[in-house]
Design a protein around this motif. Sequence first.
Motif, mmCIF file in Angstrom:
data_model
loop_
_atom_site.group_PDB
_atom_site.id
_atom_site.type_symbol
_atom_site.label_atom_id
_atom_site.label_comp_id
_atom_site.label_asym_id
_atom_site.label_seq_id
_atom_site.Cartn_x
_atom_site.Cartn_y
_atom_site.Cartn_z
ATOM 1 N N THR A 170 2.313 -9.050 6.606
ATOM 2 C CA THR A 170 1.158 -9.175 5.792
ATOM 3 C C THR A 170 0.968 -8.194 5.015
ATOM 4 O OG1 THR A 170 -0.112 -8.167 7.516
ATOM 5 C CG2 THR A 170 0.030 -10.415 7.554
ATOM 6 N N HIS A 171 1.451 -6.818 5.118
ATOM 7 C CA HIS A 171 1.214 -5.533 4.418
ATOM 8 C C HIS A 171 2.370 -4.782 4.465
ATOM 9 C CE1 HIS A 171 -2.803 -6.666 5.352
ATOM 10 N NE2 HIS A 171 -3.408 -5.764 4.564
ATOM 11 N N LEU A 172 2.909 -4.311 3.325
ATOM 12 C CA LEU A 172 3.995 -3.268 3.207
ATOM 13 C C LEU A 172 3.373 -1.771 3.254
ATOM 14 C CD1 LEU A 172 7.059 -4.436 1.103
ATOM 15 C CD2 LEU A 172 6.663 -4.451 3.637
ATOM 16 N N VAL A 173 3.486 -1.001 4.235
ATOM 17 C CA VAL A 173 2.881 0.414 4.137
ATOM 18 C C VAL A 173 4.141 1.407 3.411
ATOM 19 C CG1 VAL A 173 1.730 2.241 5.323
ATOM 20 C CG2 VAL A 173 1.347 -0.174 5.728
ATOM 21 N N ASP A 174 4.099 1.770 2.456
ATOM 22 C CA ASP A 174 5.057 2.544 1.647
ATOM 23 C C ASP A 174 4.893 3.944 2.023
ATOM 24 O OD1 ASP A 174 7.031 3.502 0.261
ATOM 25 O OD2 ASP A 174 6.675 2.580 -1.476
ATOM 26 N N ILE A 175 5.958 4.754 2.884
ATOM 27 C CA ILE A 175 5.807 5.816 3.238
ATOM 28 C C ILE A 175 7.305 6.786 2.494
ATOM 29 C CG2 ILE A 175 4.851 6.040 5.330
ATOM 30 C CD1 ILE A 175 7.495 5.867 6.982
ATOM 31 N N GLY A 176 7.806 6.081 1.722
ATOM 32 C CA GLY A 176 9.218 6.650 1.155
ATOM 33 C C GLY A 176 8.929 7.897 0.130
ATOM 34 N N HIS A 177 7.568 7.865 -0.086
ATOM 35 C CA HIS A 177 7.444 9.138 -1.047
ATOM 36 C C HIS A 177 6.989 10.188 -0.656
ATOM 37 C CE1 HIS A 177 4.115 6.508 -0.395
ATOM 38 N NE2 HIS A 177 3.271 7.937 -0.891
ATOM 39 N N LEU A 178 6.688 10.285 0.685
ATOM 40 C CA LEU A 178 5.898 11.317 1.249
ATOM 41 C C LEU A 178 6.665 12.621 1.529
ATOM 42 C CD1 LEU A 178 3.839 9.386 4.122
ATOM 43 C CD2 LEU A 178 3.306 10.039 1.832
ATOM 44 N N ALA A 179 6.331 13.736 0.962
ATOM 45 C CA ALA A 179 7.028 15.115 0.835
ATOM 46 C C ALA A 179 7.174 15.421 2.268
ATOM 47 C CB ALA A 179 6.189 16.044 -0.211
ATOM 48 N N GLU A 180 5.883 15.162 3.035
ATOM 49 C CA GLU A 180 5.994 15.892 4.576
ATOM 50 C C GLU A 180 7.145 15.298 5.490
ATOM 51 O OE1 GLU A 180 2.372 14.378 6.774
ATOM 52 O OE2 GLU A 180 2.055 12.979 5.070
ATOM 53 N N LYS A 220 4.202 -3.791 8.013
ATOM 54 C CA LYS A 220 5.634 -3.323 8.170
ATOM 55 C C LYS A 220 5.990 -1.893 7.427
ATOM 56 C CE LYS A 220 9.291 -5.617 10.253
ATOM 57 N NZ LYS A 220 9.439 -4.735 11.270
ATOM 58 N N LEU A 221 6.108 -0.794 8.027
ATOM 59 C CA LEU A 221 6.736 0.359 7.029
ATOM 60 C C LEU A 221 7.849 0.104 6.256
ATOM 61 C CD1 LEU A 221 6.901 3.394 9.757
ATOM 62 C CD2 LEU A 221 4.974 2.804 8.132
ATOM 63 N N LEU A 222 7.459 0.740 5.080
ATOM 64 C CA LEU A 222 8.511 0.702 3.959
ATOM 65 C C LEU A 222 9.102 1.954 3.694
ATOM 66 C CD1 LEU A 222 10.019 -1.082 1.886
ATOM 67 C CD2 LEU A 222 8.315 -0.482 0.303
ATOM 68 N N ALA A 223 10.441 2.297 4.029
ATOM 69 C CA ALA A 223 10.870 3.493 3.555
ATOM 70 C C ALA A 223 11.725 3.473 2.307
ATOM 71 C CB ALA A 223 11.744 4.255 4.653
ATOM 72 N N GLY A 224 13.031 3.317 2.462
ATOM 73 C CA GLY A 224 13.984 3.082 1.608
ATOM 74 C C GLY A 224 14.182 1.582 0.832
ATOM 75 N N ALA A 255 -0.825 6.096 6.927
ATOM 76 C CA ALA A 255 0.010 5.103 7.391
ATOM 77 C C ALA A 255 -0.249 4.696 8.836
ATOM 78 C CB ALA A 255 1.431 5.530 7.056
ATOM 79 N N ALA A 256 -0.319 5.545 9.557
ATOM 80 C CA ALA A 256 -0.671 5.282 11.051
ATOM 81 C C ALA A 256 -1.786 4.408 11.230
ATOM 82 C CB ALA A 256 -0.873 6.378 11.966
ATOM 83 N N LYS A 257 -2.916 4.550 10.360
ATOM 84 C CA LYS A 257 -4.067 3.850 10.370
ATOM 85 C C LYS A 257 -3.948 2.357 9.832
ATOM 86 C CE LYS A 257 -7.689 7.604 10.133
ATOM 87 N NZ LYS A 257 -8.172 8.675 9.331
ATOM 88 N N LEU A 258 -3.214 2.477 8.816
ATOM 89 C CA LEU A 258 -2.815 1.217 8.111
ATOM 90 C C LEU A 258 -2.194 0.292 9.202
ATOM 91 C CD1 LEU A 258 -2.219 2.008 4.493
ATOM 92 C CD2 LEU A 258 -3.917 0.589 5.240
ATOM 93 N N LEU A 259 -1.177 0.809 9.821
ATOM 94 C CA LEU A 259 -0.553 -0.043 10.876
ATOM 95 C C LEU A 259 -1.353 -0.572 12.012
ATOM 96 C CD1 LEU A 259 2.901 1.857 11.195
ATOM 97 C CD2 LEU A 259 2.478 0.076 9.922
ATOM 98 N N ALA A 260 -2.183 0.384 12.506
ATOM 99 C CA ALA A 260 -3.099 0.280 13.547
ATOM 100 C C ALA A 260 -4.030 -0.968 13.273
ATOM 101 C CB ALA A 260 -3.829 1.374 13.932
ATOM 102 N N ALA A 261 -4.739 -1.120 11.736
ATOM 103 C CA ALA A 261 -5.543 -1.904 11.284
ATOM 104 C C ALA A 261 -4.867 -3.368 11.213
ATOM 105 C CB ALA A 261 -6.149 -1.353 10.189
ATOM 106 N N HIS A 262 -3.525 -3.221 10.703
ATOM 107 C CA HIS A 262 -2.911 -4.692 10.440
ATOM 108 C C HIS A 262 -1.502 -4.888 11.358
ATOM 109 C CE1 HIS A 262 -5.433 -4.628 6.761
ATOM 110 N NE2 HIS A 262 -5.184 -3.341 6.519
ATOM 111 N N PRO A 263 -1.686 -5.449 12.449
ATOM 112 C CA PRO A 263 -0.734 -5.575 13.364
ATOM 113 C C PRO A 263 0.608 -6.238 12.531
ATOM 114 C CG PRO A 263 -2.784 -6.539 14.365
ATOM 115 C CD PRO A 263 -3.155 -6.117 12.746
ATOM 116 N N GLU A 264 0.313 -6.938 11.716
ATOM 117 C CA GLU A 264 1.728 -7.608 11.012
ATOM 118 C C GLU A 264 2.285 -6.969 9.935
ATOM 119 O OE1 GLU A 264 3.272 -10.358 12.242
ATOM 120 O OE2 GLU A 264 1.746 -10.124 13.902
ATOM 121 N N VAL A 269 0.800 -1.056 0.062
ATOM 122 C CA VAL A 269 0.046 -0.130 0.215
ATOM 123 C C VAL A 269 0.878 1.125 0.084
ATOM 124 C CG1 VAL A 269 -1.858 1.080 1.204
ATOM 125 C CG2 VAL A 269 -1.698 -1.259 1.462
ATOM 126 N N LYS A 270 0.620 2.035 -1.148
ATOM 127 C CA LYS A 270 1.461 3.341 -1.030
ATOM 128 C C LYS A 270 0.616 4.369 -0.224
ATOM 129 C CE LYS A 270 4.086 6.070 -4.178
ATOM 130 N NZ LYS A 270 4.520 6.044 -5.802
#
Length: 264
Positions: free
Chosen positions: A46-56, A26-30, A15-24, A7-8
């Motif tokens: 189970t999920h990769l939550v991609d935050i690598g592109h977030l300008a903030e 992981k954040l993906l940065a670089g 990203a925080a909501k996705l992590l809370a909803a899916h305990p397994e 998930v991008k």
Amino acid sequence: MYALTYVKAKSLGEAAKLLAAHPEAKLLAGGMTLLPTLKQRLAKPTHLVDIGHLAELRKIAAKGGRLVVGAGARHHDVATSAVVRKAIPALAALAAEIGDPQIRNQGTIGGSVANNDPAADYPAAVLGLGATVVTSRREIAADQYFQGLFATALEEGEIIQSIAFPVPKRAAYAKFHHPASGYAMAGVFIAQTAGGVRVAVTGAGPGVFRWQEAEAALAKRLKPAALEGVKLDSSAFNSDIHADAEYRANLVRVMASRALAKLR
Ligand SMILES: Cc1cc2nc3c(=O)[nH]c(=O)nc-3n(C[C@H](O)[C@H](O)[C@H](O)COP(=O)(O)OP(=O)(O)OC[C@H]3O[C@@H](n4cnc5c(N)ncnc54)[C@H](O)[C@@H]3O)c2cc1C
């Protein structure tokens, strides 16, 4: 590879909501550490939550005696930022020495500090400068944040947003590179701060640590000669095919002298 959901994230909040909803999840940065870990089956999210592109997450700013670096800043961003070079040149120089150009263009400061590899470079700067790790939930002082081998104070689902570095009077970092990976066989970050001298060591032990005997000696005289005979407990230092504990202890002393010689 095995099946997982990528998930991008559109924002840090999502990203925080996705992590809370899916305990397994992981954040993906670089991905420079996480993707090899997945390939070796050392993690099975189970999920990769991609935050690598977030300008903030990529902002870098200096204000009120602090340099704040967004968790998503790439090593290359930190190495080449005019703001970082002006505020803490030692931090820019450290980032320029991480890995190789591919790693520096993908890897992030947040990913490195979250991972807390015992031979990584940024932990030495974060601890050596007495920085604060700013997360989605709280602010954590470096002295409380690092907790040993790949261990940190981060809780499940907690996201590093930025690292806030107090601007020191002078600082420098010296490392002995592993010839293949570039990781520190031993790296020493020394900072002269408003609160005194701080000395942080990476690569030698099971996690980054402060060399307090050296801090006390250097507080009296900020010169390599002040380190002669200063106690360095190497009983828990790493011994592996690359170097034994005694060799690493010697490297720490040599890197500390080199860092002192280039303090600015
Ligand atoms: C060949 C090679 C050489 C290297 N050489 C060096 C070196 O010389 N020095 C050095 O210091 N490092 C080195 N590294 C590591 C590199 O710096 C990585 O970039 C870094 O450790 C991880 O950053 P990343 O952004 O790629 O994180 P990722 O691999 O995406 O993530 C790493 C971990 O951190 C978590 N994470 C990521 N971002 C956040 C966040 N914002 N909040 C909370 N958790 C988060 C992830 O979920 C994952 O568990 C090297 C790596 C390789 C592969």
